[in-house]
Design a protein around this motif. Structure first.
Motif, PDB file in Angstrom:
ATOM      1  N   ARG A  51      34.207  39.505  33.242  1.00 16.65           N
ATOM      2  CA  ARG A  51      35.488  39.524  33.899  1.00 16.65           C
ATOM      3  C   ARG A  51      35.348  39.981  35.529  1.00 16.65           C
ATOM      4  NH1 ARG A  51      39.346  38.579  29.760  1.00 16.65           N
ATOM      5  NH2 ARG A  51      38.357  38.644  27.861  1.00 16.65           N
ATOM      6  N   ALA A  52      35.965  39.479  36.194  1.00 14.61           N
ATOM      7  CA  ALA A  52      35.727  39.606  37.599  1.00 14.61           C
ATOM      8  C   ALA A  52      37.054  39.402  38.374  1.00 14.61           C
ATOM      9  CB  ALA A  52      34.629  38.801  38.318  1.00 14.61           C
ATOM     10  N   THR A  53      37.111  40.543  39.255  1.00 12.38           N
ATOM     11  CA  THR A  53      38.225  40.482  40.416  1.00 12.38           C
ATOM     12  C   THR A  53      37.454  40.165  41.740  1.00 12.38           C
ATOM     13  OG1 THR A  53      38.303  42.801  40.614  1.00 12.38           O
ATOM     14  CG2 THR A  53      40.007  41.542  39.039  1.00 12.38           C
ATOM     15  N   VAL A  54      37.955  39.555  42.632  1.00 19.06           N
ATOM     16  CA  VAL A  54      37.612  39.272  43.870  1.00 19.06           C
ATOM     17  C   VAL A  54      38.576  39.684  44.873  1.00 19.06           C
ATOM     18  CG1 VAL A  54      36.544  37.630  45.620  1.00 19.06           C
ATOM     19  CG2 VAL A  54      36.207  37.477  42.964  1.00 19.06           C
ATOM     20  N   ALA A  55      38.424  40.680  45.843  1.00 14.84           N
ATOM     21  CA  ALA A  55      39.299  41.072  46.875  1.00 14.84           C
ATOM     22  C   ALA A  55      38.658  40.897  48.085  1.00 14.84           C
ATOM     23  CB  ALA A  55      39.336  42.434  46.675  1.00 14.84           C
ATOM     24  N   ALA A  56      39.814  40.620  49.153  1.00 16.27           N
ATOM     25  CA  ALA A  56      39.501  40.397  50.639  1.00 16.27           C
ATOM     26  C   ALA A  56      40.616  41.422  51.124  1.00 16.27           C
ATOM     27  CB  ALA A  56      39.584  39.156  51.064  1.00 16.27           C
ATOM     28  N   GLY A  57      40.108  42.101  51.992  1.00 14.74           N
ATOM     29  CA  GLY A  57      41.179  42.976  53.000  1.00 14.74           C
ATOM     30  C   GLY A  57      41.950  43.914  51.820  1.00 14.74           C
ATOM     31  N   GLY A  58      41.357  44.171  50.641  1.00 11.43           N
ATOM     32  CA  GLY A  58      41.875  45.371  49.943  1.00 11.43           C
ATOM     33  C   GLY A  58      43.114  44.498  48.986  1.00 11.43           C
ATOM     34  N   GLU A  59      43.299  43.092  48.996  1.00  6.57           N
ATOM     35  CA  GLU A  59      44.030  42.355  48.083  1.00  6.57           C
ATOM     36  C   GLU A  59      43.237  41.601  47.231  1.00  6.57           C
ATOM     37  OE1 GLU A  59      47.483  42.348  48.236  1.00  6.57           O
ATOM     38  OE2 GLU A  59      47.513  43.875  49.675  1.00  6.57           O
TER      39      GLU A  59
END
Length: 123
Positions: free
Chosen positions: A100-108
């Motif tokens: 299970r993954a989350t991907v963030a850019a710029g803290g979002e």
């Protein structure tokens, strides 16, 4: 910290493993801003294609567990666009055969991904 140059199916990228243990992997991914896909996706507003985000999750999971073989994409939800120059933070948690993954850019958070694997090292 381990750096991996990942030439995946889609695009080259630099993956820096920040943390890798038996339950989770955290990596910083830097897409190649010179990738020609950005010229057409979208002109004047270059966005990272969703398939790149999915592949970065897969590459991060397999950087820590190279014997994994992808069986199924169970979920791939795109929440916000990621730009061509965005560094991504990929956080992958083990959940049995799933990652299970989350991907963030710029803290979002820009994406949530669930992949199901099998171990290729065992017959």
């Amino acid at each position: 910290m381990k750096t991996v140059m990942a030439g995946g199916f889609v695009t080259p990228a630099t993956i820096e493993l920040q943390r890798a243990d038996s339950d989770e992997v955290v990596a910083r991914v830097r897409p190649d801003p010179g990738d020609p896909v950005f010229a057409g996706h979208y002109p004047g507003f270059p966005l990272l294609p969703g398939v790149h985000i999915f592949e970065f999750v897969d590459l991060t999971a397999r950087a820590a567990e190279p014997d994994l073989i992808l069986d199924e994409i169970e979920l791939c939800r795109f929440l916000l666009p990621a730009g061509h120059a965005d560094d991504l933070v990929v956080h992958v948690r083990r959940d049995g055969p799933r990652r299970r993954a989350t991907v963030a850019a710029g803290g979002e958070t820009v994406a949530e991904v669930v992949l199901r694997y099998r171990n290729g090292a065992t017959p």
